[in-house]
Write a protein that holds these residues in place. Structure first.
Motif, PDB file in Angstrom:
ATOM      1  N   ALA A  42     -86.634 -22.867  -0.655  1.00  0.00           N
ATOM      2  CA  ALA A  42     -87.802 -22.647  -1.515  1.00  0.00           C
ATOM      3  C   ALA A  42     -87.515 -21.573  -2.551  1.00  0.00           C
ATOM      4  O   ALA A  42     -87.902 -21.692  -3.726  1.00  0.00           O
ATOM      5  N   LEU A  43     -86.829 -20.496  -2.132  1.00  0.00           N
ATOM      6  CA  LEU A  43     -86.456 -19.440  -3.078  1.00  0.00           C
ATOM      7  C   LEU A  43     -85.549 -19.982  -4.177  1.00  0.00           C
ATOM      8  O   LEU A  43     -85.698 -19.621  -5.366  1.00  0.00           O
ATOM      9  N   SER A  58     -84.991 -21.658  -9.894  1.00  0.00           N
ATOM     10  CA  SER A  58     -84.582 -22.649 -10.908  1.00  0.00           C
ATOM     11  C   SER A  58     -85.746 -23.089 -11.780  1.00  0.00           C
ATOM     12  O   SER A  58     -85.582 -23.962 -12.634  1.00  0.00           O
ATOM     13  N   GLY A  59     -86.946 -22.493 -11.578  1.00  0.00           N
ATOM     14  CA  GLY A  59     -88.082 -22.800 -12.445  1.00  0.00           C
ATOM     15  C   GLY A  59     -89.147 -23.668 -11.801  1.00  0.00           C
ATOM     16  O   GLY A  59     -90.157 -23.962 -12.455  1.00  0.00           O
ATOM     17  N   ASN A  60     -88.975 -24.059 -10.544  1.00  0.00           N
ATOM     18  CA  ASN A  60     -89.969 -24.899  -9.870  1.00  0.00           C
ATOM     19  C   ASN A  60     -91.206 -24.066  -9.545  1.00  0.00           C
ATOM     20  O   ASN A  60     -91.096 -22.960  -9.020  1.00  0.00           O
ATOM     21  N   ASN A  64     -96.389 -25.166  -2.770  1.00  0.00           N
ATOM     22  CA  ASN A  64     -95.888 -25.232  -1.388  1.00  0.00           C
ATOM     23  C   ASN A  64     -94.677 -24.327  -1.200  1.00  0.00           C
ATOM     24  O   ASN A  64     -94.485 -23.747  -0.120  1.00  0.00           O
ATOM     25  N   ASP A  65     -93.842 -24.216  -2.247  1.00  0.00           N
ATOM     26  CA  ASP A  65     -92.678 -23.333  -2.140  1.00  0.00           C
ATOM     27  C   ASP A  65     -93.107 -21.876  -2.028  1.00  0.00           C
ATOM     28  O   ASP A  65     -92.522 -21.100  -1.250  1.00  0.00           O
ATOM     29  N   PHE A  66     -94.138 -21.505  -2.787  1.00  0.00           N
ATOM     30  CA  PHE A  66     -94.620 -20.120  -2.703  1.00  0.00           C
ATOM     31  C   PHE A  66     -95.231 -19.846  -1.324  1.00  0.00           C
ATOM     32  O   PHE A  66     -95.068 -18.757  -0.774  1.00  0.00           O
ATOM     33  N   ASP A  67     -95.916 -20.855  -0.775  1.00  0.00           N
ATOM     34  CA  ASP A  67     -96.475 -20.698   0.573  1.00  0.00           C
ATOM     35  C   ASP A  67     -95.362 -20.554   1.605  1.00  0.00           C
ATOM     36  O   ASP A  67     -95.473 -19.774   2.564  1.00  0.00           O
TER      37      ASP A  67
END
Length: 537
Positions: free
Chosen positions: A95-96, A101-103, A107-110
């Motif tokens: 996720a990091l 990479s700009g995503n 959900n990645d932040f969670d």
């Protein structure tokens, strides 16, 4: 106030064939460091999976509070997974990387949560356990068993767990890593459940919980308290059985004497009646009364006999529950020759540093313990002695037959039942004899017919031990690489007793100093900065 993390409410596990692995378990687990013990095959690992939420019970429920971190017994089953995945943080790192990479997927932040420094935390954690050379993206297959276990243990630190469930965490760890594990667990402030047969590690626990066919039973206190209590229970159970057998013998003797007196009275009565020349009708009445009295006596005696036998049977159940497995001492050709094996200027493959070269002489009856950190070449040395690996250079001379047991139990075919593999190596023994041997180590008929790969780790190890020990002709050189891994405590005791009486030459690799100290070893072989060192035990 005591905080409860896990609650078992009537939990049962029913196997596909309809047998209950365990049934109707009720127990709570709080912040006390708890050791879970029990015989191989009783379902400790299955119960740990249920407690961790990795498996659902057949009946009942498990209530969990807080963040639970689970470490499985076989930590590196997927050789292609990454080091980060084994540490349980690959999802955070992925996720990091996507965020970097700009995503902007929420959900990645969670997933990341508060762990924005996870790359650095993982790197620092690896450095703290002497794994600074390990690439976090490398495959697990590049790690040794001990290194893989250390990486997996790091996951508990990195995932901010409230409660740890560790299944055999000290397996494959060397002495230094075992000491570090114990130190870390002693400093752990959350709840802890350790499934283990490591007596030193269990000595640090605040209570022991035993899983048996009778259910779960909690023993307040550490392993020493548990062992003393169980020893007293075994002694009391045997005393109760002995006393009930004596009572039954006395009761049966009294019943025989009572029957004999009744028979004599009846015979005397018939003689007296005949001598008195009584009328037939009176004789018939006396006969009926006598037979009725004898019938009532038989009924009372039968009831008393059944009661005495039931008491013995109940006492025997207590002894049966406490009975320990037995590994029969293998026959060993007594070797009187001075030298049974020698390594001359041998260079070991896959080993770096000073321990890659060795000169070694083994004498008849010598009992050698091989110790040292992971990666020093102990297992490679055993394979060279067993003829499974060729040295890079030098001469290997083994003048006697040897039996070898490696950590991966490669001498057993996981697709074949144990009984079939036993017949292959012990051709002169009958099937009944082989079944008895398997039963003595705790493997009943329902276990010896299934493929060996479906048995528990401890059951496979006991099967592999027996397979090595009963091979014909008997072996005068026994090579054991970590034979205590996965064995339950009772089986460890049985193995120690068997090895104490083994008359051949013994070479055993182990990180378990308690185990080694009980084998009456003569010498210790250990690595140093200058190479291998032999010294008296």
């Amino acid at each position: 106030m005591t905080k409860t993390f896990l609650t078992l409410d009537g939990v049962s596990c029913i196997l596909p064939d309809g047998r209950a692995l365990f049934a109707d378990l009720h127990e709570t687990f709080d912040e006390r460091a708890t050791g879970l013990v029990g015989r191989n095959g009783t379902g400790k690992s299955v119960l740990a999976q249920i407690l961790a939420g990795r498996r659902e019970p057949t009946l009942g429920r498990c209530v969990r509070k807080g963040r639970i971190h689970y470490l499985a017994q076989r930590v590196a089953e997927d050789a292609d997974e990454s080091v980060a995945a084994l540490a349980g943080v690959n999802h955070v790192l992925a996720a990091l990387d996507r965020i970097a990479s700009g995503n902007s997927d929420p959900n990645d932040f969670d997933t990341v949560g508060e762990h924005w420094d996870m790359h650095d935390r993982l790197r620092d954690a690896l450095n703290s356990v002497a794994l600074e050379h390990v690439d976090i993206h490398a495959k697990v297959s590049a790690l040794s068993g001990g290194e893989a276990m250390r990486v997996a243990l790091l996951g508990a630190r990195l995932n901010d767990a409230d409660y740890l469930i560790l299944d055999e965490p000290s397996n494959h760890l060397d002495g230094v890593s075992r000491a570090a594990l114990r130190q870390w667990l002693r400093a752990w402030h959350g709840g802890l459940l350790v499934v283990s047969h490591d007596r030193e590690l269990l000595g640090d626990m605040q209570r022991i919980v035993e899983l048996s066919p009778s259910g779960l039973r909690s023993y307040g206190g550490n392993f020493a308290f548990y062992a003393e209590t169980r020893r007293n229970e075994r002694d009391a159970a045997q005393r109760t059985l002995d006393a009930s057998r004596i009572e039954r013998r006395r009761g049966e003797k009294a019943l025989r004497e009572q029957r004999e007196r009744q028979t004599r009275r009846q015979a005397r009565g018939r003689r007296d009646a005949s001598d008195a020349n009584q009328a037939p009708i009176l004789l018939g009445g006396q006969k009926n009364r006598s037979e009725s009295s004898a019938g009532r006596l038989r009924q009372r005696q039968d009831a008393l006999r059944e009661a005495l036998s039931a008491k013995v049977s109940q006492a025997a159940l207590g002894v049966e529950h406490n009975v320990a497995p037995a590994l029969l001492v293998p026959s060993a050709e007594r070797v009187t020759r001075k030298k049974v094996a020698a390594l001359e200027h041998v260079v070991l493959p896959f080993v770096r540093g000073a321990t890659r070269e060795i000169d070694l002489v083994l004498a008849g009856g010598q009992r050698l313990g091989v110790t040292g950190p992971n990666g020093s070449g102990k297992s490679v040395l055993m394979q060279v002695l067993a003829g499974r690996l060729a040295p890079l250079s030098g001469e290997v001379h083994v003048s006697v037959r040897s039996a070898w047991l490696d950590q991966r139990l490669s001498t057993l075919d996981p697709m074949l039942p144990l009984i079939d593999q036993m017949r292959d190596v012990a051709t002169s023994e009958s099937e009944d004899s082989l079944r008895l041997r398997l039963a003595l180590i705790g493997l009943e008929a329902d276990k010896i017919r299934v493929p060996t790969g479906l048995l528990s780790g401890g059951e496979r190890l006991k099967g592999a031990l027996l397979h090595a020990l009963i091979a014909e002709p008997p072996t005068p050189l026994l090579l054991l690489d970590e034979p205590g891994n996965h064995l339950d405590i009772a089986s460890l005791d049985a193995l120690e007793t068997m090895l104490q009486h083994y008359e051949g030459t013994l070479v055993v690799v182990s990180h378990d100093e308690v185990f080694l100290d009980r084998l009456d070893l003569t010498d210790r072989l250990s690595p140093t900065a200058d190479g291998w060192r032999m010294q008296p035990w």
